[in-house]
Design a protein around this motif. Structure first.
Motif, PDB file in Angstrom:
ATOM      1  N   MET A  35       0.806  -1.222   0.000  1.00 49.69           N
ATOM      2  CA  MET A  35       0.000   0.000   0.000  1.00 49.69           C
ATOM      3  C   MET A  35       0.839   1.273   0.000  1.00 49.69           C
ATOM      4  O   MET A  35       0.311   2.363  -0.212  1.00 49.69           O
ATOM      5  CB  MET A  35      -0.950  -0.016   1.189  1.00 49.69           C
ATOM      6  N   TRP A  47      -5.670  -0.900  -5.545  1.00 53.55           N
ATOM      7  CA  TRP A  47      -5.365  -2.193  -4.963  1.00 53.55           C
ATOM      8  C   TRP A  47      -6.225  -2.572  -3.773  1.00 53.55           C
ATOM      9  O   TRP A  47      -6.572  -1.775  -2.919  1.00 53.55           O
ATOM     10  CB  TRP A  47      -3.899  -2.297  -4.588  1.00 53.55           C
ATOM     11  N   GLU A  48      -6.561  -3.856  -3.766  1.00 49.37           N
ATOM     12  CA  GLU A  48      -7.183  -4.530  -2.639  1.00 49.37           C
ATOM     13  C   GLU A  48      -6.552  -5.912  -2.587  1.00 49.37           C
ATOM     14  O   GLU A  48      -5.995  -6.378  -3.586  1.00 49.37           O
ATOM     15  CB  GLU A  48      -8.704  -4.599  -2.793  1.00 49.37           C
ATOM     16  N   ASN A  80      -9.510  -2.828  -7.933  1.00 50.43           N
ATOM     17  CA  ASN A  80     -10.871  -2.314  -7.843  1.00 50.43           C
ATOM     18  C   ASN A  80     -10.932  -1.096  -8.767  1.00 50.43           C
ATOM     19  O   ASN A  80     -10.513   0.003  -8.398  1.00 50.43           O
ATOM     20  CB  ASN A  80     -11.210  -1.936  -6.404  1.00 50.43           C
ATOM     21  N   ARG A  83     -12.178   2.391  -7.859  1.00 51.58           N
ATOM     22  CA  ARG A  83     -11.321   3.255  -7.050  1.00 51.58           C
ATOM     23  C   ARG A  83     -10.204   3.896  -7.865  1.00 51.58           C
ATOM     24  O   ARG A  83      -9.588   4.849  -7.418  1.00 51.58           O
ATOM     25  CB  ARG A  83     -10.694   2.439  -5.915  1.00 51.58           C
ATOM     26  N   GLN A 138     -13.733  -5.587 -10.292  1.00 48.27           N
ATOM     27  CA  GLN A 138     -12.796  -6.224  -9.368  1.00 48.27           C
ATOM     28  C   GLN A 138     -11.978  -7.229 -10.176  1.00 48.27           C
ATOM     29  O   GLN A 138     -12.395  -8.365 -10.379  1.00 48.27           O
ATOM     30  CB  GLN A 138     -13.544  -6.934  -8.237  1.00 48.27           C
TER      31      GLN A 138
END
Length: 171
Positions: A35, A47-48, A80, A83, A138
């Motif tokens: 992150m 990012w997830e 994602n 986002r 996603q």
């Protein structure tokens, strides 16, 4: 902890691991490193992450990406798109996060492997189905396996420098 130059120069693709468990603390540090990666726009990073430790889930995932089978933990990086600020540049953001995670793994004495998922549509769909992703907003990008390197798979320096690949002012 290794110094930065050692981490960069020693990172290797580790494809076999011991059975030793990776601590939740180390997993969290690796996620935090991901992150911290640069993104196309602050606050709009796509990012997830899905952390996978369950042996049954890892076994199912290994039917899609066989190298996952021996890892004590895997992390699925999911873009994602809702986002993302730049909808066409998400792969760059995800790549930066993945590399940061792999480098932090070396820093912690672990090994890691980048298992590509995108852009292979069939693989992306299988991974999306397994983890309940909509695969439109996603998007499964890659799977990073993590663990303590098995004998013969240690992180070690391999000189890959090739001056012939450097060009100045024009190709």
């Amino acid at each position: 902890m290794a110094d930065f130059e050692d981490v960069i120069n020693m990172r290797r693709s580790i494809r076999e691991y011991t059975d030793e468990e990776v601590s939740d603390e180390d997993i969290l540090r690796i996620l935090k490193a991901g992150m911290q990666a640069p993104g196309s726009r602050l606050g709009a990073e796509p990012w997830e992450f899905v952390v996978i430790k369950n042996r049954e889930t890892l076994e199912k995932l290994s039917q899609i990406k066989p190298r996952v089978k021996t890892a004590p933990v895997a992390i699925l990086l999911v873009a994602n798109i809702e986002r993302a600020f730049y909808k066409l540049h998400w792969q760059q953001d995800m790549s930066a996060a993945a590399e940061n995670m792999l480098l932090e793994a070396v820093n912690l004495g672990l090994g890691g492997l980048w298992n590509g998922v995108a852009p292979t549509e069939e693989t992306m769909q299988k991974v999306a189905d397994l983890f309940g992703l909509d695969n439109e907003n996603q998007i499964p990008f890659c799977i990073i396996t993590l663990g303590y390197p098995a004998e013969g798979w240690e992180n070690k320096f391999m000189d890959k420098f090739d001056e012939g690949r450097i060009h100045y002012e024009k190709y």
